[in-house]
Design a protein around this motif. Structure first.
Motif, PDB file in Angstrom:
ATOM      1  N   ALA A  51       0.861  -1.197   0.000  1.00 28.14           N
ATOM      2  CA  ALA A  51       0.000   0.000   0.000  1.00 28.14           C
ATOM      3  C   ALA A  51       0.883   1.228   0.000  1.00 28.14           C
ATOM      4  CB  ALA A  51      -0.900   0.020   1.244  1.00 28.14           C
ATOM      5  N   GLY A 102      -3.847   2.414  -6.210  1.00 26.78           N
ATOM      6  CA  GLY A 102      -3.495   2.258  -4.805  1.00 26.78           C
ATOM      7  C   GLY A 102      -2.049   1.863  -4.559  1.00 26.78           C
ATOM      8  N   LYS A 123      -7.223   4.303  -3.184  1.00 25.21           N
ATOM      9  CA  LYS A 123      -7.354   2.855  -3.080  1.00 25.21           C
ATOM     10  C   LYS A 123      -8.565   2.370  -3.876  1.00 25.21           C
ATOM     11  CE  LYS A 123      -5.381   2.562   1.503  1.00 25.21           C
ATOM     12  NZ  LYS A 123      -4.059   2.018   1.138  1.00 25.21           N
ATOM     13  N   ASP A 168     -10.482  -1.596   1.305  1.00 29.17           N
ATOM     14  CA  ASP A 168     -10.393  -0.141   1.381  1.00 29.17           C
ATOM     15  C   ASP A 168     -11.071   0.291   2.683  1.00 29.17           C
ATOM     16  OD1 ASP A 168     -10.589   2.600   1.060  1.00 29.17           O
ATOM     17  OD2 ASP A 168     -11.172   2.483  -1.046  1.00 29.17           O
TER      18      ASP A 168
END
Lengths: 387, 387
Positions: free
Chosen positions: A14, A208, A214, B246
């Protein structure tokens, strides 16, 4: 351990949202909330923002706006590419690399399929890919940058080899189309994405993983690639992906991709230097440390190592305790305690796989944080091995 | 016309994000960006926030966290419900209402299917639904609140009727399961969503229609309902919906649904009074105005009217010019110039359908804005009809 000492080395799992991306998204998260499908002026402005964002995304990769489909992430994009091509012809075969992301492997497993082996460094050979295709193969899917090892696949050569197979099939009167899909989820800001240079027919991207929003991805497909939709309904996005269009995500993705591409030349040099430094410091101190994956064809931000006799999961916890965040493998599967399919595919011994860590670098890392992280890794491994 | 005079009457197409929702999402859009699948502490906090959000969503509808799947919107939820049940058994039939959303109609069209007619007011009869099911039917899908007319379907009665069919099938040794899916996309904050009272087996919800984040939906399924995934990959969400979770969207959806449910009793009374006022003022002035859809079983925020001889699209433009935003029908299809399938299904004459408007009210509307809107509608229709 002070908070400021915390070093994030899991950018492949991430990325934080870039502040400049958040700034352009914000109006569409709040006051500009209109449904782009409505016909009053405020909605037409949402529609214009959506179209503008898609045009900018297209420009970065050398495509046309009408060739893009915005999705809820790379997983959906990959599913749409594989399902979209293969479900149209029930007998059509899909070929995937053994080291591809689970999204590609599991999507392929819904159809007749072939798993293409890679070399011990994780690199696929274009000749091997071509040799594994037969006249029933409609789609080949390869990743551009492997999400665990960071291995860069020779996509351009694979595209040329697939093109030769296509030509030969045409000459023999085989009418089934043959397309090449590239999963470039990990590649934005780290590898050239220009379609004219990649030579592929479909491309998946993930916002993302490049400091964008994201659950946002896109699928590009060349004109002429016919797709079946995965999600049907109101008919948005050429009927290929129904659902109300989310303008904030489109606008954010466009900004993130532009920024990532702009920063790419300098950032990949910077990250490669930091990564090499991290690798050197660790291997200098830990003589048994093994670097996994081909080191010549490796993305600048990745370092995958094995420490035989150690337990990867325990190492991650130990590092976390001393302020370093790293992964045992791809965040979406390998952290679940199963052995990584990627490490199995490259033939890594079980004890090396079990003692492996993935470091993935990014924008917030600098030399001091890398030196700190290297020290913590050395300490943690030594403690784990009782040295 | 000053900017402050602008009246939004298209809440069924899109709702603005509640500021309180944005506030709880914000940390997860920025600093708390960690992938909930990772194992270090910061990621565990993301995972805890995700789980907490799902538990809160579950609490609002009287479900368990493990029964929820977060999706990229109601369209995906509906697709997952229908594909998820029907694709597991190739011969299984899906039954949908003729007035259901295009997502349900088109998802059903991928399988053997039955279209169930509704009455002239748009209301389905539980008896008719039961009569249209045969031993091959595995799934029935009905909407709770129609997205064009606002018609409330007698879901509880339909559930009882489906239950009776199920019992009869069991008694006769028919082993195919029979499930009832409810598309409640338009219902959050406007209708009781408690599962014990709805009596359904699967439920789809949409955050983007209840002042929550866009492209965010959920699918609830009762324990025992076996689903096939639509999107495969890393195996997140019980393997039923792969893709990085998410957290911001989950947290935002939970807050939005809680707020909507909390405000529901007072807000539905307030909206119904405003809607009735709008309807009365228009019908008092425009004698030829027709109110479409059953008025007893109608959601508080909806008003669907026809003005014979007028063109709905031109009316929307005229209203927009005088500061009122309304729709010609469901934003995701009817605005595209095709005639609405809902209005066809209730047997509305073409000239009435072509001259129809959908008003959908929401939080920012008050009496003054409704009076202003009514005046503009009357003027626009009179102008359009040359009166």
């Amino acid at each position: 351990m002070t908070k400021s000492k915390s070093v994030y080395l899991d950018y492949a799992a991430a990325t934080p949202l870039d502040e400049r991306v958040f700034a352009v998204m914000r109006p569409y998260l709040t006051e500009r909330f209109y449904n782009p499908a409505a016909i009053y002026q405020a909605a037409a402005m949402s529609r214009a923002a959506w179209n503008g964002a898609l045009a900018r995304l297209a420009a970065v990769i050398g495509a046309k706006e009408s060739q893009l489909i915005l999705t809820a992430g790379a997983t959906e994009s990959i599913n749409l590419a594989i399902w979209g091509v293969a479900s149209r012809i029930p007998t059509a075969k899909v070929a995937v690399l053994a080291t591809d992301h689970q999204a590609a492997l599991r999507a392929a497993a819904r159809h007749p399929h072939t798993i293409i082996p890679v070399g011990p460094g994780g690199v696929a050979s274009a000749d091997t890919v071509a040799a594994r295709l037969d006249d029933d193969t409609a789609l080949v899917s390869v990743d551009l940058i492997n999400s665990e090892l960071g291995t860069i696949q020779p996509v351009r050569q694979i595209a040329a080899a697939v093109g030769a197979v296509r030509k030969d099939r045409l000459a023999r009167g085989v009418s089934l189309p043959l397309w090449l899909h590239c999963d470039a989820s990990q590649a934005a800001g780290l590898h050239d994405l220009h379609l004219s240079r990649l030579g592929v027919d479909l491309l998946s991207l993930n916002a993302g993983k490049c400091y964008g929003p994201k659950s946002t991805g896109l699928l590009w497909r060349r004109d002429g690639v016919e797709l079946a939709p995965l999600i049907v309904g109101g008919g948005q996005q050429f009927g290929l992906r129904s659902g109300t269009q989310d303008v904030a995500r489109a606008v954010g993705f466009a900004k993130a991709l532009e920024l990532a591409e702009e920063a790419r030349p300098a950032e990949t040099r910077r990250l490669a230097a930091l990564r090499d430094r991290l690798q050197r410091r660790i291997t200098d101190s830990l003589k048994g440390a093994i670097v996994n994956g081909d080191q010549k064809n490796r993305c600048a931000s990745f370092l995958h190592m094995s420490f035989i006799g150690a337990d990867g999961e325990r190492l991650v916890y130990a590092l976390d305790g001393s302020g370093v965040m790293a992964a045992t493998g791809a965040a979406c599967s390998a952290n679940r305690g199963n052995r990584s399919h990627v490490l199995e595919a490259i033939g890594l011994a079980a004890e090396a796989a079990d003692g492996s860590l993935r470091f993935s670098l990014g924008r917030q890392n600098d030399q001091a944080s890398i030196d700190f992280a290297a020290d913590q890794v050395i300490k943690a491994v030594n403690r784990e091995l009782g040295l």
